[in-house]
Design a protein around this motif. Structure first.
Motif, PDB file in Angstrom:
ATOM      1  N   UNK A  89      15.009  58.491  72.562  1.00  0.00           N
ATOM      2  CA  UNK A  89      16.471  58.405  72.419  1.00  0.00           C
ATOM      3  C   UNK A  89      17.014  59.441  71.439  1.00  0.00           C
ATOM      4  N   UNK A  90      16.206  59.815  70.428  1.00  0.00           N
ATOM      5  CA  UNK A  90      16.653  60.832  69.474  1.00  0.00           C
ATOM      6  C   UNK A  90      16.798  62.183  70.187  1.00  0.00           C
ATOM      7  N   UNK A  91      15.838  62.486  71.064  1.00  0.00           N
ATOM      8  CA  UNK A  91      15.913  63.727  71.835  1.00  0.00           C
ATOM      9  C   UNK A  91      17.163  63.751  72.702  1.00  0.00           C
ATOM     10  N   UNK A  92      17.418  62.603  73.381  1.00  0.00           N
ATOM     11  CA  UNK A  92      18.599  62.524  74.257  1.00  0.00           C
ATOM     12  C   UNK A  92      19.872  62.691  73.440  1.00  0.00           C
ATOM     13  N   UNK A  93      19.880  62.076  72.269  1.00  0.00           N
ATOM     14  CA  UNK A  93      21.044  62.179  71.387  1.00  0.00           C
ATOM     15  C   UNK A  93      21.260  63.636  70.967  1.00  0.00           C
ATOM     16  N   UNK A  94      20.179  64.318  70.634  1.00  0.00           N
ATOM     17  CA  UNK A  94      20.275  65.704  70.158  1.00  0.00           C
ATOM     18  C   UNK A  94      20.830  66.633  71.241  1.00  0.00           C
ATOM     19  N   UNK A  95      20.641  66.257  72.514  1.00  0.00           N
ATOM     20  CA  UNK A  95      21.117  67.104  73.619  1.00  0.00           C
ATOM     21  C   UNK A  95      22.587  66.870  73.949  1.00  0.00           C
ATOM     22  N   UNK A  96      23.218  65.887  73.302  1.00  0.00           N
ATOM     23  CA  UNK A  96      24.647  65.583  73.565  1.00  0.00           C
ATOM     24  C   UNK A  96      25.537  66.687  72.978  1.00  0.00           C
ATOM     25  N   UNK A  97      26.787  66.841  73.523  1.00  0.00           N
ATOM     26  CA  UNK A  97      27.706  67.819  72.939  1.00  0.00           C
ATOM     27  C   UNK A  97      28.040  67.446  71.495  1.00  0.00           C
ATOM     28  N   UNK A  98      28.157  68.455  70.621  1.00  0.00           N
ATOM     29  CA  UNK A  98      28.507  68.205  69.222  1.00  0.00           C
ATOM     30  C   UNK A  98      29.981  67.859  69.078  1.00  0.00           C
ATOM     31  N   UNK A  99      30.389  67.387  67.902  1.00  0.00           N
ATOM     32  CA  UNK A  99      31.764  66.916  67.719  1.00  0.00           C
ATOM     33  C   UNK A  99      32.760  68.070  67.553  1.00  0.00           C
ATOM     34  N   UNK A 143      31.381  73.716  72.636  1.00  0.00           N
ATOM     35  CA  UNK A 143      30.344  73.875  73.656  1.00  0.00           C
ATOM     36  C   UNK A 143      28.928  73.815  73.114  1.00  0.00           C
ATOM     37  N   UNK A 144      28.778  73.509  71.843  1.00  0.00           N
ATOM     38  CA  UNK A 144      27.419  73.436  71.287  1.00  0.00           C
ATOM     39  C   UNK A 144      26.951  71.983  71.299  1.00  0.00           C
ATOM     40  N   UNK A 145      25.634  71.829  71.349  1.00  0.00           N
ATOM     41  CA  UNK A 145      25.072  70.474  71.355  1.00  0.00           C
ATOM     42  C   UNK A 145      24.700  70.068  69.923  1.00  0.00           C
ATOM     43  N   UNK A 146      24.466  68.767  69.774  1.00  0.00           N
ATOM     44  CA  UNK A 146      24.134  68.274  68.433  1.00  0.00           C
ATOM     45  C   UNK A 146      22.923  69.034  67.874  1.00  0.00           C
ATOM     46  N   UNK A 147      21.949  69.276  68.734  1.00  0.00           N
ATOM     47  CA  UNK A 147      20.720  69.925  68.274  1.00  0.00           C
ATOM     48  C   UNK A 147      20.998  71.314  67.685  1.00  0.00           C
ATOM     49  N   UNK A 148      22.086  71.989  68.172  1.00  0.00           N
ATOM     50  CA  UNK A 148      22.400  73.329  67.665  1.00  0.00           C
ATOM     51  C   UNK A 148      22.878  73.292  66.216  1.00  0.00           C
ATOM     52  N   UNK A 149      23.328  72.119  65.767  1.00  0.00           N
ATOM     53  CA  UNK A 149      23.814  72.001  64.391  1.00  0.00           C
ATOM     54  C   UNK A 149      22.732  71.510  63.432  1.00  0.00           C
ATOM     55  N   UNK A 150      21.597  71.137  63.993  1.00  0.00           N
ATOM     56  CA  UNK A 150      20.587  70.516  63.128  1.00  0.00           C
ATOM     57  C   UNK A 150      19.860  71.552  62.290  1.00  0.00           C
ATOM     58  N   UNK A 151      19.785  71.362  60.983  1.00  0.00           N
ATOM     59  CA  UNK A 151      19.075  72.325  60.147  1.00  0.00           C
ATOM     60  C   UNK A 151      17.560  72.262  60.366  1.00  0.00           C
ATOM     61  N   UNK A 152      17.067  71.109  60.768  1.00  0.00           N
ATOM     62  CA  UNK A 152      15.600  70.954  60.850  1.00  0.00           C
ATOM     63  C   UNK A 152      15.165  70.607  62.272  1.00  0.00           C
ATOM     64  N   UNK A 153      15.755  71.296  63.246  1.00  0.00           N
ATOM     65  CA  UNK A 153      15.493  70.956  64.648  1.00  0.00           C
ATOM     66  C   UNK A 153      14.034  71.155  65.050  1.00  0.00           C
ATOM     67  N   UNK A 154      13.325  72.066  64.375  1.00  0.00           N
ATOM     68  CA  UNK A 154      11.918  72.294  64.747  1.00  0.00           C
ATOM     69  C   UNK A 154      11.049  71.076  64.455  1.00  0.00           C
TER      70      UNK A 154
END
Ligand SMILES: Cc1cc2nc3c(=O)[nH]c(=O)nc-3n(C[C@H](O)[C@H](O)[C@H](O)COP(=O)(O)OP(=O)(O)OC[C@H]3O[C@@H](n4cnc5c(N)ncnc54)[C@H](O)[C@@H]3O)c2cc1C
Length: 298
Positions: free
Chosen positions: A165-175, A179-190
């Motif tokens: 579910x965390x992966x699915x959440x990260x793929x959602x559009x950011x606020x 046009x960027x997804x939540x994962x694009x804003x994450x500092x520690x996405x790796x």
């Protein structure tokens, strides 16, 4: 964990009585091993069982008995020979939780769950036929039980259930609506990739024990490796998720602003105990060093 131990150590009557109901999921069991003064050093347990004709009379206290308030049966370790060396005076019993003299008192945890209990035994009369294995040889049945308890692939599966579910959440559009997804804003996405790699390792460690069992072998240090790795992974995964979700990630289930229904806050708090339950990580490492690597006891 009781079923496989009954297959190895139970007599025909005990297997007939319990195995079909365990396999059908009709009964729940809890484990009465730990005591206030006997955790890692389990063999120093003090609950007493005294033979009286065809029965034993059990007195004493257990602690951290998971699910005791819901279960039908309990498997209990007791001291039957107080004069013998501590590993050699222990007997293993199976008790119906409705027996007279058993009292269960809940322990409330920091995340408000009531997962485990104190369990008291006061003059509980148990038929001698409920003893599993020989009198005073219960320690060896207990260590087998612990091997099965530590072996489960369920720990990796539980991490997977909170990771997906965390992966699915990260793929959602950011606020921000750009046009960027939540994962694009994450500092520690790796860190998501780290969990994916570790999950694969954890699953294989669990499957190795299952493979051994399918060959009639009982994994010992292999079960400890699986337990130590996967319980520590559950903590790392929860910690990474909380960090990714930012301040909102620490909101509890029930809060309107908690992402993913607050499950990461719950998982962060509940996995604290994962490296204690079923034997601490230090105990698992001692087993791996001693029985797996052949190193002398520390
Ligand atoms: C969530 C949860 C569920 C549980 N469910 C059950 C249950 O259903 N039934 C049951 O019987 N028990 C249950 N337990 C109890 C569990 O088995 C014990 O908590 C565990 O064995 C540790 O014992 P202790 O808490 O007494 O800690 P202690 O043994 O007092 O350990 C304290 C610290 O000392 C370290 N330590 C101790 N000995 C050594 C050593 N030789 N070498 C290195 N370090 C050492 C430990 O690693 C730990 O960090 C549960 C525990 C938890 C957290």
């Amino acid at each position: 964990m009781v079923g496989p131990v009954l297959i190895i150590h139970g007599n025909e009557e005990q297997r007939r009585e319990h195995l079909p109901r365990i396999a059908a999921g009709e009964v729940m069991w809890c484990q009465g091993f730990s005591e206030p003064g006997a955790g890692s050093d389990l063999a120093s347990l003090q609950a007493r069982a005294v033979r009286d004709g065809d029965e034993y009379v059990i007195n004493g206290q257990k602690i951290w008995t998971s699910g005791a308030q819901f279960t039908d049966w309990i498997h209990v370790l007791t001291r039957t020979d107080p004069d013998a060396p501590k590993h050699r005076g222990i007997s293993y019993f199976m008790l119906d939780m409705r027996m007279l003299g058993i009292t269960v008192r809940p322990i409330v945890q920091m995340h408000d769950a009531r997962g485990f209990n104190e369990t008291f035994f006061e003059d509980v009369r148990v038929p001698a036929k409920n003893r599993l294995g020989e009198e005073n040889r219960g320690w060896y049945v207990a260590t087998r039980t612990l091997d099965f308890e530590r072996s489960g692939v369920h720990r990796a599966a539980a991490v997977e259930r909170v990771f997906r579910p965390l992966l699915e959440h990260a793929a959602q559009p950011g606020s921000a609506g750009e046009g960027r997804r939540i994962v694009d804003h994450l500092p520690n996405r790796l860190a998501l990739a780290d969990t994916a790699i570790e999950l694969e390792v954890g699953r294989v460690l669990g499957y190795r024990v299952a493979w051994m069992q399918s060959r009639g072998l009982v994994g010992n240090c292999e079960a400890s490796m699986s337990k130590a790795f996967n319980s520590e992974l559950s903590q790392r995964n929860a910690r990474r998720a909380i960090n990714m979700l930012g301040l909102h990630g620490a909101l509890r289930p029930g809060s309107a602003h908690a992402p993913l229904e607050g499950r990461y806050c719950a998982s962060y708090m509940s996995t604290v105990s994962a490296t204690i339950a079923a034997g601490t990580s230090e105990v698992q490492r001692n087993i791996i060093a001693n029985r797996g690597l052949g190193l002398p006891r520390g």
